[in-house]
Each structure stands twice: as structure tokens, then as C-alpha cells.
Design a protein around this motif. Structure first.
Motif, PDB file in Angstrom:
ATOM      1  N   GLU A 192       0.842  -1.208   0.000  1.00  0.00           N
ATOM      2  CA  GLU A 192       0.000   0.000   0.000  1.00  0.00           C
ATOM      3  C   GLU A 192       0.877   1.258   0.000  1.00  0.00           C
ATOM      4  O   GLU A 192       0.621   2.204  -0.744  1.00  0.00           O
ATOM      5  N   TYR A 193       1.900   1.244   0.829  1.00  0.00           N
ATOM      6  CA  TYR A 193       2.818   2.391   0.884  1.00  0.00           C
ATOM      7  C   TYR A 193       3.502   2.600  -0.465  1.00  0.00           C
ATOM      8  O   TYR A 193       3.538   3.728  -0.981  1.00  0.00           O
ATOM      9  N   LEU A 194       4.051   1.529  -1.032  1.00  0.00           N
ATOM     10  CA  LEU A 194       4.752   1.646  -2.321  1.00  0.00           C
ATOM     11  C   LEU A 194       3.821   2.168  -3.407  1.00  0.00           C
ATOM     12  O   LEU A 194       4.207   3.014  -4.214  1.00  0.00           O
ATOM     13  N   HIS A 195       2.602   1.667  -3.415  1.00  0.00           N
ATOM     14  CA  HIS A 195       1.606   2.115  -4.399  1.00  0.00           C
ATOM     15  C   HIS A 195       1.298   3.607  -4.219  1.00  0.00           C
ATOM     16  O   HIS A 195       1.298   4.374  -5.185  1.00  0.00           O
ATOM     17  N   GLU A 196       1.053   4.007  -2.976  1.00  0.00           N
ATOM     18  CA  GLU A 196       0.734   5.417  -2.686  1.00  0.00           C
ATOM     19  C   GLU A 196       1.864   6.353  -3.096  1.00  0.00           C
ATOM     20  O   GLU A 196       1.616   7.477  -3.539  1.00  0.00           O
ATOM     21  N   GLN A 197       3.101   5.871  -2.965  1.00  0.00           N
ATOM     22  CA  GLN A 197       4.266   6.700  -3.286  1.00  0.00           C
ATOM     23  C   GLN A 197       4.657   6.628  -4.768  1.00  0.00           C
ATOM     24  O   GLN A 197       5.583   7.308  -5.191  1.00  0.00           O
ATOM     25  N   GLY A 198       3.982   5.775  -5.530  1.00  0.00           N
ATOM     26  CA  GLY A 198       4.233   5.699  -6.968  1.00  0.00           C
ATOM     27  C   GLY A 198       5.449   4.883  -7.380  1.00  0.00           C
ATOM     28  O   GLY A 198       5.959   5.050  -8.489  1.00  0.00           O
ATOM     29  N   TYR A 199       5.913   4.013  -6.516  1.00  0.00           N
ATOM     30  CA  TYR A 199       7.055   3.158  -6.878  1.00  0.00           C
ATOM     31  C   TYR A 199       6.645   2.124  -7.917  1.00  0.00           C
ATOM     32  O   TYR A 199       5.485   1.699  -7.959  1.00  0.00           O
ATOM     33  N   PHE A 200       7.607   1.715  -8.751  1.00  0.00           N
ATOM     34  CA  PHE A 200       7.407   0.595  -9.676  1.00  0.00           C
ATOM     35  C   PHE A 200       7.805  -0.661  -8.908  1.00  0.00           C
ATOM     36  O   PHE A 200       8.976  -0.843  -8.561  1.00  0.00           O
ATOM     37  N   PHE A 201       6.823  -1.502  -8.607  1.00  0.00           N
ATOM     38  CA  PHE A 201       7.072  -2.679  -7.785  1.00  0.00           C
ATOM     39  C   PHE A 201       6.036  -3.743  -8.111  1.00  0.00           C
ATOM     40  O   PHE A 201       5.026  -3.471  -8.756  1.00  0.00           O
ATOM     41  N   TRP A 202       6.288  -4.938  -7.643  1.00  0.00           N
ATOM     42  CA  TRP A 202       5.281  -5.986  -7.686  1.00  0.00           C
ATOM     43  C   TRP A 202       5.494  -6.956  -6.547  1.00  0.00           C
ATOM     44  O   TRP A 202       6.580  -7.065  -6.000  1.00  0.00           O
ATOM     45  N   ARG A 203       4.407  -7.592  -6.208  1.00  0.00           N
ATOM     46  CA  ARG A 203       4.399  -8.626  -5.165  1.00  0.00           C
ATOM     47  C   ARG A 203       4.640  -9.944  -5.868  1.00  0.00           C
ATOM     48  O   ARG A 203       3.898 -10.320  -6.768  1.00  0.00           O
ATOM     49  N   SER A 204       5.664 -10.640  -5.476  1.00  0.00           N
ATOM     50  CA  SER A 204       6.011 -11.906  -6.108  1.00  0.00           C
ATOM     51  C   SER A 204       5.454 -13.052  -5.276  1.00  0.00           C
ATOM     52  O   SER A 204       5.644 -13.101  -4.071  1.00  0.00           O
ATOM     53  N   ASN A 205       4.747 -13.942  -5.936  1.00  0.00           N
ATOM     54  CA  ASN A 205       4.200 -15.101  -5.243  1.00  0.00           C
ATOM     55  C   ASN A 205       4.826 -16.350  -5.848  1.00  0.00           C
ATOM     56  O   ASN A 205       4.601 -16.648  -7.006  1.00  0.00           O
ATOM     57  N   ASN A 206       5.627 -17.025  -5.079  1.00  0.00           N
ATOM     58  CA  ASN A 206       6.393 -18.160  -5.575  1.00  0.00           C
ATOM     59  C   ASN A 206       5.770 -19.480  -5.121  1.00  0.00           C
ATOM     60  O   ASN A 206       6.462 -20.415  -4.772  1.00  0.00           O
ATOM     61  N   ILE A 207       4.444 -19.534  -5.123  1.00  0.00           N
ATOM     62  CA  ILE A 207       3.736 -20.744  -4.726  1.00  0.00           C
ATOM     63  C   ILE A 207       3.021 -21.279  -5.958  1.00  0.00           C
ATOM     64  O   ILE A 207       2.380 -20.516  -6.681  1.00  0.00           O
ATOM     65  N   PRO A 208       3.130 -22.559  -6.226  1.00  0.00           N
ATOM     66  CA  PRO A 208       2.482 -23.094  -7.422  1.00  0.00           C
ATOM     67  C   PRO A 208       0.962 -22.966  -7.382  1.00  0.00           C
ATOM     68  O   PRO A 208       0.364 -22.845  -6.320  1.00  0.00           O
ATOM     69  N   VAL A 209       0.385 -22.974  -8.559  1.00  0.00           N
ATOM     70  CA  VAL A 209      -1.070 -22.856  -8.692  1.00  0.00           C
ATOM     71  C   VAL A 209      -1.741 -24.100  -8.120  1.00  0.00           C
ATOM     72  O   VAL A 209      -1.306 -25.225  -8.344  1.00  0.00           O
ATOM     73  N   PHE A 210      -2.831 -23.887  -7.405  1.00  0.00           N
ATOM     74  CA  PHE A 210      -3.572 -24.960  -6.758  1.00  0.00           C
ATOM     75  C   PHE A 210      -4.675 -25.438  -7.691  1.00  0.00           C
ATOM     76  O   PHE A 210      -5.280 -24.657  -8.409  1.00  0.00           O
ATOM     77  N   GLY A 211      -4.905 -26.725  -7.702  1.00  0.00           N
ATOM     78  CA  GLY A 211      -5.978 -27.264  -8.526  1.00  0.00           C
ATOM     79  C   GLY A 211      -6.404 -28.636  -8.043  1.00  0.00           C
ATOM     80  O   GLY A 211      -6.010 -29.084  -6.971  1.00  0.00           O
TER      81      GLY A 211
END
Length: 114
Positions: free
Chosen positions: A15-34
């Protein structure tokens, strides 16, 4: 008092990074569930060449790759996270273990002035 969960710290940081306008992403390194054909819960395997230990949040700031591994205040690192951090640093990136928005502010401020 309820214990602070890692996912809540991650959310606050994002939320902070988004509000401040940073270029970022949340990385999720968990395989897809099915579910498989028999109806059992399964995880798909991760794509080939997907490294283990990828930081939770990746920020690109002035051409710098900054990996932020989010932990609770007394959280511990897994061996693959330590290994990824070492490899990132060896290849010119930056890697930080953070437990709060305040730590992220300091990290990014320090990079801003360099």
C-alpha cells in the motif's frame, strides 16, 4: 494482542509503495492450486527455471533491482531465501529483509540518495 502476520506487513508495504508511486510488484512463488482427475487437491509444479526463494516484493528504483523479503519481527529465513539473496547481491542487485513499512522507507530513502 494478536500476533502480526507476514501477509499484513506485506499488504501495508505494498500500500505504501503504491501510494508513493514506486514501480514494484508482489512476487508469489507458490504453485497454482488445482484438482486432479480423481478430485484430489494438488499443486501444479512450478515452471522450469523458476528459482526458489524469490523475495516477496520487488522494487525497481532508478535501474536498481531491490528485493524485499518480508518477515515478522522474529521470523527466520529459509535456506533458499538466503541463497537467492546472496545471488542477487552477487549480480548487482540489492536484497533486504524487512519487518515494517518504516524499514522499507529507510531502504528506499538510502537508495534515493545514492
Amino acid at each position: 494482542a494478536k500476533p502480526v502476520l507476514e501477509k499484513h506487513i506485506q499488504k501495508d508495504i505494498c500500500e505504501y509503495l503504491h501510494e508513493q508511486g514506486y514501480f514494484f510488484w508482489r512476487s508469489n512463488n507458490i504453485p497454482v492450486f488445482g484438482r486432479n482427475n480423481a478430485g484430489y487437491s494438488t499443486f501444479r509444479s512450478m515452471p522450469r527455471f523458476t528459482p526458489k526463494g524469490i523475495p516477496d516484493i520487488i522494487v525497481i528504483q532508478h535501474g536498481k533491482f531491490i528485493g524485499l523479503e518480508v518477515k515478522r519481527p522474529k521470523g527466520t529465513m529459509r535456506p533458499e531465501q538466503i541463497d537467492f539473496g546472496k545471488k542477487l547481491i552477487q549480480n548487482g542487485g540489492y536484497y533486504y529483509v524487512v519487518t515494517s513499512v518504516e524499514q522499507v522507507k529507510k531502504v528506499l530513502y538510502d537508495h534515493e540518495s545514492n
